[in-house]
Design a protein around this motif. Structure first.
Motif, short mmCIF file in Angstrom:
data_model
loop_
_atom_site.label_atom_id
_atom_site.label_comp_id
_atom_site.label_asym_id
_atom_site.label_seq_id
_atom_site.Cartn_x
_atom_site.Cartn_y
_atom_site.Cartn_z
N LYS A 152 0.83 -1.21 0.00
CA LYS A 152 0.00 0.00 0.00
C LYS A 152 0.87 1.26 0.00
CE LYS A 152 -3.95 -2.22 2.24
NZ LYS A 152 -4.93 -2.20 3.35
N PRO A 153 1.74 1.37 -1.01
CA PRO A 153 2.68 2.50 -1.05
C PRO A 153 2.00 3.79 -1.53
CG PRO A 153 2.91 1.21 -3.01
CD PRO A 153 1.88 0.50 -2.17
N LYS A 154 2.73 4.87 -1.42
CA LYS A 154 2.23 6.15 -1.94
C LYS A 154 2.30 6.17 -3.47
CE LYS A 154 3.33 9.12 2.02
NZ LYS A 154 4.15 10.26 2.50
N VAL A 155 3.34 5.53 -4.02
CA VAL A 155 3.57 5.57 -5.47
C VAL A 155 3.98 4.19 -5.97
CG1 VAL A 155 4.85 6.68 -7.34
CG2 VAL A 155 4.36 7.97 -5.25
N PHE A 156 3.37 3.75 -7.07
CA PHE A 156 3.77 2.52 -7.75
C PHE A 156 4.66 2.88 -8.94
CE2 PHE A 156 -0.06 1.21 -5.59
CZ PHE A 156 0.14 -0.13 -5.27
N LEU A 157 5.78 2.16 -9.08
CA LEU A 157 6.68 2.37 -10.20
C LEU A 157 6.79 1.08 -11.00
CD1 LEU A 157 9.59 4.22 -8.31
CD2 LEU A 157 7.57 5.24 -9.40
N PHE A 158 6.65 1.17 -12.33
CA PHE A 158 6.71 0.00 -13.21
C PHE A 158 7.82 0.23 -14.24
CE2 PHE A 158 2.39 0.17 -11.66
CZ PHE A 158 2.03 -1.15 -11.46
N ASP A 159 8.82 -0.67 -14.26
CA ASP A 159 9.92 -0.54 -15.21
C ASP A 159 9.80 -1.60 -16.31
OD1 ASP A 159 12.21 0.15 -16.51
OD2 ASP A 159 13.59 -0.51 -14.96
N GLU A 160 9.18 -1.24 -17.42
CA GLU A 160 8.94 -2.13 -18.57
C GLU A 160 8.47 -3.52 -18.11
OE1 GLU A 160 10.93 -1.71 -22.10
OE2 GLU A 160 12.33 -0.17 -21.46
N PRO A 161 7.39 -3.60 -17.34
CA PRO A 161 7.00 -4.87 -16.74
C PRO A 161 6.47 -5.91 -17.72
CG PRO A 161 5.30 -3.23 -16.37
CD PRO A 161 6.46 -2.50 -17.00
N LEU A 162 6.10 -5.51 -18.93
CA LEU A 162 5.47 -6.45 -19.85
C LEU A 162 6.38 -6.88 -20.99
CD1 LEU A 162 1.94 -4.78 -20.16
CD2 LEU A 162 2.86 -6.23 -18.33
N SER A 163 7.61 -6.41 -21.02
CA SER A 163 8.46 -6.64 -22.19
C SER A 163 8.88 -8.09 -22.35
CB SER A 163 9.71 -5.74 -22.12
OG SER A 163 10.44 -6.00 -20.94
N ASN A 164 8.80 -8.89 -21.28
CA ASN A 164 9.17 -10.31 -21.38
C ASN A 164 8.00 -11.21 -21.75
OD1 ASN A 164 11.83 -9.82 -20.75
ND2 ASN A 164 11.57 -10.18 -18.56
N LEU A 165 6.82 -10.63 -21.92
CA LEU A 165 5.62 -11.43 -22.22
C LEU A 165 5.36 -11.48 -23.72
CD1 LEU A 165 3.23 -10.06 -19.43
CD2 LEU A 165 4.83 -11.97 -19.29
N ASP A 166 4.63 -12.51 -24.16
CA ASP A 166 4.27 -12.57 -25.57
C ASP A 166 3.17 -11.56 -25.87
OD1 ASP A 166 1.66 -13.71 -25.06
OD2 ASP A 166 2.61 -15.66 -24.83
N ALA A 167 2.88 -11.37 -27.17
CA ALA A 167 2.00 -10.28 -27.60
C ALA A 167 0.61 -10.37 -26.96
CB ALA A 167 1.89 -10.29 -29.13
N LYS A 168 0.03 -11.56 -26.93
CA LYS A 168 -1.32 -11.71 -26.37
C LYS A 168 -1.34 -11.40 -24.88
CE LYS A 168 -5.19 -14.95 -26.07
NZ LYS A 168 -5.68 -16.31 -26.39
N LEU A 169 -0.32 -11.90 -24.15
CA LEU A 169 -0.25 -11.64 -22.71
C LEU A 169 -0.01 -10.17 -22.41
CD1 LEU A 169 1.64 -14.53 -20.87
CD2 LEU A 169 -0.61 -13.58 -20.35
N ARG A 170 0.77 -9.51 -23.26
CA ARG A 170 1.02 -8.08 -23.05
C ARG A 170 -0.28 -7.29 -23.10
NH1 ARG A 170 5.63 -8.51 -26.36
NH2 ARG A 170 4.57 -7.47 -28.07
N VAL A 171 -1.14 -7.61 -24.09
CA VAL A 171 -2.42 -6.93 -24.20
C VAL A 171 -3.27 -7.19 -22.96
CG1 VAL A 171 -4.57 -6.78 -25.52
CG2 VAL A 171 -2.39 -6.95 -26.73
N GLN A 172 -3.30 -8.44 -22.52
CA GLN A 172 -4.09 -8.81 -21.35
C GLN A 172 -3.58 -8.11 -20.10
OE1 GLN A 172 -4.33 -13.05 -20.64
NE2 GLN A 172 -4.81 -12.74 -18.49
N MET A 173 -2.25 -8.09 -19.91
CA MET A 173 -1.68 -7.52 -18.69
C MET A 173 -1.81 -6.01 -18.65
SD MET A 173 -0.75 -9.57 -16.35
CE MET A 173 0.12 -8.33 -15.38
N ARG A 174 -1.69 -5.35 -19.81
CA ARG A 174 -1.83 -3.89 -19.77
C ARG A 174 -3.26 -3.51 -19.41
NH1 ARG A 174 -0.94 -3.16 -26.18
NH2 ARG A 174 -3.09 -2.76 -26.84
N THR A 175 -4.25 -4.33 -19.84
CA THR A 175 -5.64 -4.09 -19.44
C THR A 175 -5.80 -4.30 -17.94
OG1 THR A 175 -6.40 -4.84 -21.61
CG2 THR A 175 -8.03 -4.76 -19.85
#
Length: 368
Positions: A152-175
């Protein structure tokens, strides 16, 4: 949650290499901001400075109104999700998600409550006793996100979290991450090199190049009103087409390529902004969707016709990409799939000159 402010932030490494130069922007409370740009543009370095993993050379960083330049990462009340998940392989999903809370001496009851709550949000309830090797890439990424949520932090930071996933999973995870932002009403800073991710996820986008912020704006404003040629070419898929030419010195305002293969008669609305550029060279930018095979009824005056030979046709399902060459420059057009273009024959195409973008050949800044 909290806001984040960067004032004249710079990062200079030993040897004088400047990774980030004079970055200024504000991330408001509960806002989802995406830092986007090509590899080496300084976006991850900027995120790491916010996290406290990189020292700020000059400038000031504020989180929730407090200057945190000299505050250690563990005391900044932020949580970071990394590209490679950074899970402990010998721990179960539950133990991975609970690890940070155990270090902070949280009571077992509260740890269990937070982990189970996060698992429910991320649909991980049935995987809590599994180890990371028994999970798919998407499930591992959800565990990494869950480990951040329980804090429960004040700020969430994401550093290219989806770049290791395949195309379909990337779409699902960004949603899923977008839904998570709405559900948690959290302040989130997200780094990616994928402009499609940036356009679909961010409330506000910070476009960077060579350590310098090029433009900060809402996604559609970046797309429709790019500040310079770099932003225009980087935002949008397929990328904007560019061609160099001159404006007529007298008479009607016309744009001609050097070889006169392409000539546009521009509407009067352009005269006020481009009139001083008569006789001078500039860049014309056209989005692929603004080069069409047909003209809408009643809009004929807004289009200029030219003929070309189609070299490549790519059917994409609901649309078709056309590739052709003008003055040695490859162009892309995006048209509806109901048409049936042919290869290697002369084809008439139409440019919507009300959608033209113009950029200086000297500064590459927009002229509109």
């Amino acid at each position: 949650m909290a806001d984040v402010t960067l004032r004249n932030v710079c990062k200079v490494y030993e040897g004088g290499n400047t990774a980030v130069k004079d970055v200024n922007f504000e991330i408001k409370d509960r806002e989802f901001v995406v830092l986007v740009g090509p590899s080496g543009c300084g976006k991850s370095t900027t995120l790491r400075m916010i996290a406290g993993l990189e020292e700020i050379s000059t400038g000031e960083l504020f989180i929730d109104g407090k200057k945190v330049n000299d505050v250690s990462p563990k005391d900044r009340d932020i949580a970071m999700v990394f590209q490679n998940y950074a899970l402990y392989p010998h721990m179960t999903v539950y133990e991975n998600m609970a690890f940070g809370l155990k270090l902070r001496k949280f009571p077992k009851e509260e740890i269990a409550m937070r982990v189970n709550e996060a698992a429910k949000i991320l649909n991980l309830e049935e995987y809590l006793q599994r180890k990371p090797k028994a999970l798919s890439g998407g499930q591992r990424q959800r565990v990494a996100v869950g480990r951040a949520i329980v804090r429960k932090p004040k700020v969430f930071l994401f550093d290219e979290p989806l770049s290791n996933l395949d195309a379909k999973l990337r779409v699902q995870m960004r949603t899923e991450i977008s839904r998570l932002h709405q559900r948690l009403e959290a302040t989130m800073v997200y780094v990616t090199h994928d402009q499609v991710e940036a356009m679909t996820m961010g409330d506000k986008i910070v476009v960077m190049k060579d350590g310098i912020v090029q433009q900060i704006d809402a996604p559609l404003n970046l797309y429709n009103f790019p500040a310079n040629k770099f932003v225009a070419g980087f935002i949008g898929s397929p990328a904007m087409n560019f061609i160099k030419g001159q404006l007529s010195a007298e008479g009607e305002l016309k744009f001609k390529t050097n070889g006169a293969e392409l000539e546009l008669i521009l509407p009067d609305s352009y005269i006020e902004k481009l009139g001083s550029r008569r006789g001078k060279e500039l860049w014309l930018g056209l989005r692929p969707e603004d080069i069409t095979e047909t003209v809408p009824a009643g809009a004929e005056k807004n289009f200029s016709k030219f003929e070309t030979v189609l070299e490549v046709i790519e059917p994409m399902g609901n649309e078709i990409f056309l590739y052709f060459t003008v003055e040695g420059i490859q162009f892309t057009s995006r048209i509806a799939s109901r048409t049936k273009p042919s290869l290697n024959v002369k084809t008439a195409l139409y440019l919507d000159h009300t959608k033209c973008h113009f950029f200086s050949t000297d500064t590459e800044e927009t002229l509109l």
